[in-house]
Design an enzyme around this catalytic site. Sequence first.
Site, PDB file in Angstrom:
ATOM      1  N   VAL A  31       0.864  -0.990   0.131  1.00 38.05           N
ATOM      2  CA  VAL A  31       0.087  -0.023   0.037  1.00 38.05           C
ATOM      3  C   VAL A  31       0.784   1.267   0.072  1.00 38.05           C
ATOM      4  CG1 VAL A  31      -1.662   1.223   1.485  1.00 38.05           C
ATOM      5  CG2 VAL A  31      -1.823  -1.110   1.259  1.00 38.05           C
ATOM      6  N   LYS A 114      -7.454  -1.447   9.849  1.00 35.27           N
ATOM      7  CA  LYS A 114      -8.816  -2.156  10.102  1.00 35.27           C
ATOM      8  C   LYS A 114      -8.823  -2.441  11.401  1.00 35.27           C
ATOM      9  CE  LYS A 114      -6.818  -4.646   6.660  1.00 35.27           C
ATOM     10  NZ  LYS A 114      -6.647  -4.023   5.468  1.00 35.27           N
ATOM     11  N   GLU A 138     -10.567   5.729   4.559  1.00 35.69           N
ATOM     12  CA  GLU A 138     -11.318   5.147   3.543  1.00 35.69           C
ATOM     13  C   GLU A 138     -10.668   3.785   3.182  1.00 35.69           C
ATOM     14  OE1 GLU A 138     -14.166   4.950   1.944  1.00 35.69           O
ATOM     15  OE2 GLU A 138     -14.073   7.082   1.914  1.00 35.69           O
ATOM     16  N   GLY A 143     -10.495  -1.259   0.479  1.00 37.37           N
ATOM     17  CA  GLY A 143      -9.617  -0.978  -0.234  1.00 37.37           C
ATOM     18  C   GLY A 143     -10.073   0.112  -1.254  1.00 37.37           C
ATOM     19  N   ILE A 145     -12.760   0.743  -2.793  1.00 32.61           N
ATOM     20  CA  ILE A 145     -14.230   1.162  -2.873  1.00 32.61           C
ATOM     21  C   ILE A 145     -14.565   2.386  -1.912  1.00 32.61           C
ATOM     22  CG2 ILE A 145     -16.606   0.402  -2.651  1.00 32.61           C
ATOM     23  CD1 ILE A 145     -15.642  -2.602  -3.067  1.00 32.61           C
ATOM     24  N   GLY A 196       0.010 -16.533  -4.211  1.00 35.50           N
ATOM     25  CA  GLY A 196       0.043 -15.345  -3.724  1.00 35.50           C
ATOM     26  C   GLY A 196      -1.247 -14.601  -3.280  1.00 35.50           C
ATOM     27  N   GLU A 199      -2.338 -15.646   2.192  1.00 36.25           N
ATOM     28  CA  GLU A 199      -1.209 -15.670   3.191  1.00 36.25           C
ATOM     29  C   GLU A 199      -0.657 -16.985   3.573  1.00 36.25           C
ATOM     30  OE1 GLU A 199      -0.032 -12.351   4.755  1.00 36.25           O
ATOM     31  OE2 GLU A 199      -1.658 -11.157   4.107  1.00 36.25           O
ATOM     32  N   LYS A 214     -13.493  -4.959   9.668  1.00 37.10           N
ATOM     33  CA  LYS A 214     -14.064  -3.922   8.490  1.00 37.10           C
ATOM     34  C   LYS A 214     -15.558  -3.564   8.802  1.00 37.10           C
ATOM     35  CE  LYS A 214     -10.696  -5.559   5.211  1.00 37.10           C
ATOM     36  NZ  LYS A 214     -10.428  -6.377   3.809  1.00 37.10           N
TER      37      LYS A 214
HETATM   38  N1  HSE Z   1      -6.447  -9.396   3.451  1.00 36.52           N
HETATM   39  C1  HSE Z   1      -7.600  -8.742   2.834  1.00 36.52           C
HETATM   40  C2  HSE Z   1      -8.472  -9.515   2.001  1.00 36.52           C
HETATM   41  C3  HSE Z   1      -7.115  -7.376   2.200  1.00 36.52           C
HETATM   42  O1  HSE Z   1      -8.155 -10.569   1.618  1.00 36.52           O
HETATM   43  O2  HSE Z   1      -9.296  -8.960   1.353  1.00 36.52           O
HETATM   44  C4  HSE Z   1      -6.582  -6.398   3.139  1.00 36.52           C
HETATM   45  O3  HSE Z   1      -7.747  -6.036   4.026  1.00 36.52           O
END
Ligand code: HSE
Length: 440
Positions: A31, A114, A138, A143, A145, A196, A199, A214
């Site tokens: 980011v 978050k 925001e 992300g 949106i 990828g 995680e 969120k």
């Molecule tokens: N790990 C989150 C997702 C993205 O898979 O949407 C970052 O919040």
Amino acid sequence: MLKYMTSKQFCVILNFMENKIKIGIIGLGTVGSGVFKTLQNFKNIEIVKIAVRNKNKKRNIENLDESIITDNPYEVVNDPDIQIVAELVGGIEPAYNLIKTAIKNGKHIVTANKELLAKHGEELFNFAEEHNKVVLYEAAIAGGIPLIMPIKTILAGNKINKIKAILNGTTNYILTKMDIQGASYAEVLKESQELGYAEADPTGDVEGFDAAYKITTLATIAFGKRIKIDKVYREGITKISPDDMKAANEMGYKIKLIASAELNDDGRADVRVHPMLVPKSKSLAHIDYVTNAVSLTGHPVGDVTLSGPGAGEFPTASSVVGDILAIASELGRTDYLLPMMRCRHCENAVMMDVSETENKYYISITAQNSKGVIGRIGKACEDNNISLASIVQKEVAGDNAAKITVITELSKEKDMQKVIEIFNNDSAITKVNSLIRVQV
Ligand code: HSE
């Protein structure tokens, strides 16, 4: 070149240069890099300092001046020149203390964190307010949106009472792949990790923590009442099977991890994250792969759905940079910036426990193919006030087992749990494979 300018032109340039807004960035990961690159397009913004974890890491970022890089984030929050700090590291500490120090030192904050907002948003917003600083976030919900700015400004005239959302790209990717490939959760997770998309430790995503953080902040803003994260019910996607996917499809549904928040008529908030069967007639059923979407219901606007990239370098940078520019545009013009964007509500929402809720349910059962099983399933439901919308039995070859799938009408969670207990104690019922709520 200056000798060809009029004095008026010179003054305009001088003003412009003097008004450069000074930014500090903490975190230069995915980011942070996107934010750095995007801010290069804004000549009124100067990035003064960037804190990174590892100064020696090779970074392939054009125009990155190594002399502004530090591995001490306190150099950013204590720098007297910096007016706005973008906190892009995530987690609770040191982010919490860095933000508070920055606010104390007179800086406005933009964050994508978050977890921090869900757990400590109230303290941070109050602290910022005491110091007449703003915290914008925001990027912390979905992300790229736009949600917070629209809810706080153009939707401000609405009473929003319902949110249904897909707020986690990793789980939506896994569920989409399971659906398309007919593959198991474990297989798709492994493949997603190799590519990828997930995680190495996927717990935060697959167990619903990320979506719970969120929806906590989103519902707090949309309802104007503080939602407590510890009262948000959470279930992940790890138990969803290919059989559930197939059965859902056959009955006209898709399985999605839904973050849901409703403000009931009695004023209580029902906020949760769990898998749901979403009817194919609803827009969320068609949000696939890493895309996120949020459906809001409010009065007078009605239903609004926003969808787009919920993560990634540039989509998330879009939100962070938008927040930075919103603050930058008001700096020096007013002593009380962005009044509509501030979080001053002090009412805590009365939260419903999931046991008090009503839902439609999908139940998958494996049973012996013997007399009376369907009858007993029906009776257990009837005795506990549960009406069935559909019941399907399929013979499974070889092991005298039957696969029974049930969809109920709207029923009380407490009654449903009693019925599941009865099923678990029925010697002809081999297993209750799944209990998944169904979106109405
Ligand atoms: N790990 C989150 C997702 C993205 O898979 O949407 C970052 O919040």
